[in-house]
Write a protein that holds these residues in place. Structure first.
Motif: not given
Length: 494
Positions: A155, A275, A437
């Motif tokens: 992230s 992600w 996230l």
């Protein structure tokens, strides 16, 4: 061969094919509406499956979830509002392309990669279902802890702009993940006396607040007439797709592989797969500086991963009866209701049901091409509709979506409060992706860290060991518990 033909016969009939068509349209609609999710769409279908045979019921769920995941890219591209959580990883890339007049191009490559990822994941499911599930079940608290740490670190690196602001945004998300009952003591944390917060903060209202409500506030807070997406009339959906697929075929294979592997881990799901695939893709890219400015490469990585993650999540669900994500958690109940008990014996059934299920997966992903193409052609309505009409409608859907998760007004207030905080952060150039996230993976890190500490007698250095033999305090009689995507799964230590 007879079993395979039985499976084909169960699928290629009027009832099942009609169900697949209707479920495709339903999934496209739900996924394209901000605030409504693939999980919600599947949950709404469950009462209808009571009146269906086994294969049409499963076909409806498989098709709806696949379509909804793709359709979440449509509002993400035109409005910067992801329709489903799995679309949040690359919403910035799609929206940036749309502002350049390449909305249909972005949606076209999204569609192609979604179909490729879905079929790739299905083929893996067919070929190595049992082996892949066995690998996933060998993951203990130690492996899940480091997997979550990998996701959190991604992230930071996938964010555009200040790394410090990205880190602070991540901490905000992790802070939200600590709300609820403490895993060890059972004491409430940061609930402020609100019983609805005892179970923790739900991911969906937070996502709606951070993206949809934030976008609405930005629209009404702007003094200028805002955010008209330029659309090129000659812009073709598939014109540039073959070139992109030829150039980024390695990204498609890598994203689909990551999606399938992450999806096969119980509790992970398509959201985390997207992600991680996006972060890995950026880390290996030669054009890192283009990420966040409308880079096709990032879209290819993540959109391949989220649909292959759906197929991968069926591996533990079918072979061991353990849900791979929130959708398969619902599916397992439907399978039991229909007498199709998940477990190793499901592959020994001579009725051809398992082959029928595999064929449904392939048909559902192939159906995505024509239905998705029509949806992309009609998606121009998002920008032709006047903003003064569109924005209040989106707000209504956001409120309904936040409330419908738990039928709780607390989730609506949570969406409003988080949306206001997100707007303040966005005005000051804080990225939203790390916060989302952090919320998703924060509880995974905490729960698995505490489980690992219990098993090793409180020795954090043993997290770095690569085998059980180097952990003298290792206790094999303790269960592994981890939480992700609003579900908890308990696994044996072995």
């Amino acid at each position: 061969m007879d079993i395979l033909m039985n499976g084909v016969g169960l699928v290629l009939n009027f009832e099942t094919l009609l169900v697949i068509l209707l479920a495709s349209l339903f999934g496209i609609f739900v996924g394209a509406v901000p605030g409504l999710t693939a999980t919600m769409a599947v949950a709404l279908l469950v009462p209808l499956t009571f009146y269906m045979d086994t294969i049409p019921a499963i076909a409806a769920i498989v098709t709806t979830s696949a379509m909804a995941i793709f359709a979440g890219d449509i509002p993400g591209t035109y409005l910067n509002i992801p329709g489903t959580p799995a679309s949040a990883a690359y919403v910035g890339e799609s929206y940036a392309l749309a502002k350049k007049g390449r909305a249909r191009e972005a949606l076209g490559i999204n569609l192609a990669c979604s179909v490729f990822g879905g079929i790739f994941g299905t083929l893996v499911l067919i070929v190595v279902a049992q082996s892949l599930a066995e690998v996933a079940l060998k993951f203990s608290a130690f492996e899940y802890f480091w997997l979550a740490i990998l996701g959190l670190s991604c992230s930071i690196f996938i964010s555009v702009g200040s790394r410090i602001k990205a880190f602070l945004s991540l901490l905000f998300g992790i802070l939200l993940s600590t709300v609820g009952l403490d895993m060890m003591s059972g004491a409430p944390r940061f609930t402020f006396g609100v019983p609805d917060l005892m179970a923790g903060i739900n991911f969906i209202p937070v996502m709606i607040g951070m993206f949809a409500l934030n976008e609405l506030m930005s629209y009404y807070g702007s003094k200028s007439e805002k955010k008209t997406i330029s659309v090129v009339d000659q812009d073709s959906v598939f014109h540039n797709v073959p070139g992109h697929m030829k150039r980024y075929w390695r990204n498609m294979v890598r994203g689909s592989s990551i999606g399938t592997l992450i999806g096969a881990l119980p509790g992970a799901g398509a959201d985390i797969a997207a992600w991680i695939s996006y972060g890995v893709g950026k880390g290996r890219s030669k054009d890192k500086e283009k990420y966040g400015t409308g880079n096709i490469e990032g879209i290819v990585d993540a959109s391949s991963a989220n649909n292959s993650g759906i197929s991968g999540a069926w591996v533990p669900a079918l072979v061991f009866g353990i849900p791979g994500d929130s959708i398969t958690a619902i599916v397992i109940g439907v399978l039991y209701m229909k007498g199709m008990n998940p477990g190793p014996t499901i592959f020994m059934d001579g009725s051809g049901l398992i082959y029928a299920l595999f064929i449904v997966f392939i048909l559902a992903n192939l159906m995505m091409l024509p239905i998705g193409y029509i949806a992309i052609r009609l998606s121009k309505l998002f920008i032709l509709t006047p903003s003064r009409i569109l924005m209040p409608v989106i707000l209504c859907f956001c409120i309904v979506g936040a409330f419908a998760i738990n039928n709780s007004i607390v989730d609506v207030w949570l969406m409003l409060i988080v949306g206001l905080i997100a707007y303040i952060l966005a005005v000051n150039d804080f990225p939203m992706a790390p916060a989302i996230l952090g919320l998703v993976l924060g509880s995974v890190v905490e729960n698995n860290f505490m489980s690992a500490m219990l098993r090793t007698g409180g020795r954090p250095d043993e997290l770095l060991c690569t085998s059980d033999q180097c952990r003298p305090g290792y206790r094999r009689d303790t269960s592994v518990v981890f939480t992700a995507s609003d579900q908890s799964v308990s696994l044996p230590a072995d």
